[in-house]
Design an enzyme around this catalytic site. Structure first.
Site, mmCIF file in Angstrom:
data_model
loop_
_atom_site.group_PDB
_atom_site.id
_atom_site.type_symbol
_atom_site.label_atom_id
_atom_site.label_comp_id
_atom_site.label_asym_id
_atom_site.label_seq_id
_atom_site.Cartn_x
_atom_site.Cartn_y
_atom_site.Cartn_z
ATOM 1 N N TRP A 280 0.843 -1.208 0.000
ATOM 2 C CA TRP A 280 0.000 0.000 0.000
ATOM 3 C C TRP A 280 0.877 1.257 0.000
ATOM 4 O O TRP A 280 0.571 2.253 -0.646
ATOM 5 C CB TRP A 280 -0.924 0.034 1.229
ATOM 6 C CG TRP A 280 -2.212 -0.701 1.031
ATOM 7 C CD1 TRP A 280 -2.528 -1.917 1.536
ATOM 8 C CD2 TRP A 280 -3.360 -0.267 0.271
ATOM 9 N NE1 TRP A 280 -3.804 -2.264 1.138
ATOM 10 C CE2 TRP A 280 -4.331 -1.278 0.372
ATOM 11 C CE3 TRP A 280 -3.657 0.871 -0.476
ATOM 12 C CZ2 TRP A 280 -5.584 -1.186 -0.253
ATOM 13 C CZ3 TRP A 280 -4.901 0.969 -1.102
ATOM 14 C CH2 TRP A 280 -5.844 -0.047 -0.989
ATOM 15 N N TRP A 309 -18.909 19.824 1.055
ATOM 16 C CA TRP A 309 -18.128 19.593 2.279
ATOM 17 C C TRP A 309 -18.366 20.731 3.253
ATOM 18 O O TRP A 309 -18.359 21.904 2.870
ATOM 19 C CB TRP A 309 -16.633 19.501 1.959
ATOM 20 C CG TRP A 309 -16.252 18.338 1.097
ATOM 21 C CD1 TRP A 309 -15.772 18.391 -0.174
ATOM 22 C CD2 TRP A 309 -16.328 16.941 1.425
ATOM 23 N NE1 TRP A 309 -15.543 17.124 -0.660
ATOM 24 C CE2 TRP A 309 -15.865 16.208 0.305
ATOM 25 C CE3 TRP A 309 -16.730 16.230 2.555
ATOM 26 C CZ2 TRP A 309 -15.810 14.818 0.277
ATOM 27 C CZ3 TRP A 309 -16.662 14.839 2.523
ATOM 28 C CH2 TRP A 309 -16.211 14.150 1.405
ATOM 29 N N ASN A 344 -3.421 2.522 12.999
ATOM 30 C CA ASN A 344 -4.061 2.562 11.675
ATOM 31 C C ASN A 344 -5.581 2.411 11.733
ATOM 32 O O ASN A 344 -6.318 3.124 11.049
ATOM 33 C CB ASN A 344 -3.467 1.470 10.778
ATOM 34 C CG ASN A 344 -4.106 1.480 9.402
ATOM 35 O OD1 ASN A 344 -4.043 2.482 8.699
ATOM 36 N ND2 ASN A 344 -4.734 0.379 9.022
#
Ligand SMILES: Cc1cc2nc3c(=O)[nH]c(=O)nc-3n(C[C@H](O)[C@H](O)[C@H](O)COP(=O)(O)OP(=O)(O)OC[C@H]3O[C@@H](n4cnc5c(N)ncnc54)[C@H](O)[C@@H]3O)c2cc1C
Length: 472
Positions: A280, A309, A344
């Site tokens: 990744w 947003w 993570n």
């Protein structure tokens, strides 16, 4: 022939391509240089803890280089604009005919290197650039039609073959005869960055420390696929700050995991999963190089620009300070604020909470993370944010919105991590930490000072779903 190695985010001796090549070609010694560029680091929102870690690693690098009789010079420029004059002048002053660098793939960094190369050429100095930052270089992998892979799984298949067939590490350079250039002292502080709150105890500098972490992690790597999602245990390598400043190479990590995988005849799920995470890292560098707009505040999927947003300062403040009323989100944000690092699973939970439940612009979150993270890396941070906001390549489908309570029930069932980061919730029973109604009751009955929900979960979720559904 004397060589100048310009160290940037490759602060190591072992498996350093530019350093190895420089030493191989120089018959009159190697000189090293590191440029301090405080204003550029500020423009890039680099966190104080990250700059402190960088400088500490420059110091340990200087010591290690001194053992090889390679002096490390330190120069300060305000920003990248001053780099061409500085490096070309230094090369001439030290009698170096070639500058060696490992490539950095970000837009500003690449432009800087082009300009330095030009200035060197004008000064009669050559510049040689090497791929070193990733395991497989960006652009080394493309589809049969020569296009870039924008989806991870097919990329990974080709990556696996390429990595095993083409990648190798470089040997350490040997000690050189002493040359008549002394090394520079490394500064204790950098203007514009406050080192006083950095948790240096958690992140000791140096190659030896990075290798120790890799050794320690290798012993438990087989449990990685299970433990990597549980923030209360040390289930991941904690190598990201070291990989970020290049105190260890991604290749060294890959080969270690691959050896373990081979010795288990390919059966070690933990090692497989860890290699996939390293992939990744390569993938997001590959995306950034193929599609540089993603790193310049643009979504990979342009149509997501239509999302209205929100720019609600008070919701953003609650998220930043870990006072949203959602325990797992608050625990994650407090871990970031207190240690400069976040697990993570929690990066995904907190990023999705900001961009979906609060519908706040993902760029605000990306910038805030960068300003706090010790491992802040443009491509991985951008990739993670665009994944969570469903604006990126191969990102989470917009309708798969994490429920923070289900996430904490699954990954912190006993509330160990939540209670550690949010001590005011110590007396709340675990079940109530994962259930909004029970949580409100427990807070009221125990008289705990903990904020109300910043947003109603269902209402926030519906707002996000309808914003994404209305995209044309
Ligand atoms: C919103 C968000 C922002 C992020 N920002 C960053 C960042 O600025 N810098 C950063 O290094 N990572 C970032 N990540 C990825 C990941 O969270 C961290 O790399 C990881 O938590 C670091 O811990 P570790 O070293 O113990 O990782 P391990 O699980 O041990 O993984 C080993 C290494 O693989 C790489 N890696 C693992 N996961 C990823 C991933 N999803 N994407 C890219 N590389 C990965 C890292 O270099 C990591 O050190 C982000 C993820 C998200 C969701």
């Amino acid at each position: 022939m004397r060589s100048l190695v310009w160290f940037r985010r490759d602060l190591r001796i072992a498996d350093n391509t530019a350093l190895f090549e420089a030493a191989r070609h120089a018959d009159d010694g190697v000189v090293g240089v590191f440029l301090i560029t405080p204003e550029q680091w500020q423009k890039h929102d680099d966190a104080s803890c990250k700059v402190k870690f960088l400088i500490e690693n420059v110091r340990t690098l200087s010591d290690r280089l001194a053992e090889l009789n390679i002096p490390l010079l330190i120069r300060t420029c305000h920003d990248f604009q001053e780099a061409p004059a500085c490096i070309s002048k230094l090369a001439s002053e030290t009698g170096c005919d070639t500058v060696y660098i490992n490539r950095e793939y970000e837009v500003n960094e690449s432009k800087r290197d082009d300009n330095v190369s030009l200035a060197c050429e004008q000064a009669g100095v050559a510049m040689r650039r090497f791929h070193d930052r990733t395991i497989v270089p960006p652009k080394a992998i493309s589809t049969k039609e020569g296009r870039f892979y924008s989806v991870f799984t097919p990329y990974r298949k080709v990556w696996d073959l390429t990595a095993r067939e083409t990648v190798e590490t470089t040997p350490d350079p040997e000690q050189q005869p002493v040359i008549a250039i002394g090394r520079d002292p490394v500064p204790e502080s950098i203007t514009g960055f406050d080192f006083s709150n950095a948790r240096s105890d958690l992140w000791p500098p140096g190659e030896d420390e990075a290798q120790r972490r890799l050794d320690r992690f290798s012993e438990s790597i087989s449990a990685y696929n299970v433990e990597r999602d549980i923030p209360s245990v040390r289930g991941t390598s904690l190598l990201s700050p070291y990989l970020n400043v290049g105190v260890i190479s991604a290749r060294q990590c890959f080969f270690r995991a691959d050896q373990i995988l081979e010795s288990s005849a390919g059966e070690n799920e933990g090692a497989k999963t860890w290699i996939s995470e390293l992939t990744w890292r390569d993938f997001y560098n590959h995306v950034m190089v193929a599609c540089p707009r993603v790193s310049m505040h643009h979504p990979f999927k342009p149509k997501t620009n239509q999302i209205p947003w929100r720019t609600d300062q008070s919701d953003f403040e609650a998220w930043k300070t870990g006072t949203t009323g959602y325990p797992i989100v608050d625990a994650g944000m407090r871990q970031l604020n207190q240690t400069g690092w976040m697990h993570n699973r929690l990066r995904m939970v907190t990023a999705m909470f900001l961009t979906k439940n609060l519908l706040v612009d993902w760029r605000w979150g990306e910038k805030y993370f960068m300003s706090r993270l010790i491992d802040g890396d443009l491509s991985a941070n951008n990739g993670g944010w665009q994944w969570s906001a469903s604006t990126g390549t191969d990102s989470v489908p917009y309708f798969r919105i994490f429920n923070p309570f289900s996430q904490s029930k699954r990954f912190d069932p006993d509330g160990l991590f939540i209670r550690k980061m949010c001590p005011e919730l110590k007396r709340v029973p675990a079940k109530a930490l994962h259930d909004p109604a029970k949580l409100s009751d427990a807070i009221a009955s125990l008289g705990i000072d903990y904020p109300n929900f910043v947003v109603d979960y269902k209402a926030g979720r519906e707002r996000a779903l309808s914003a994404f559904k209305s995209l044309k």
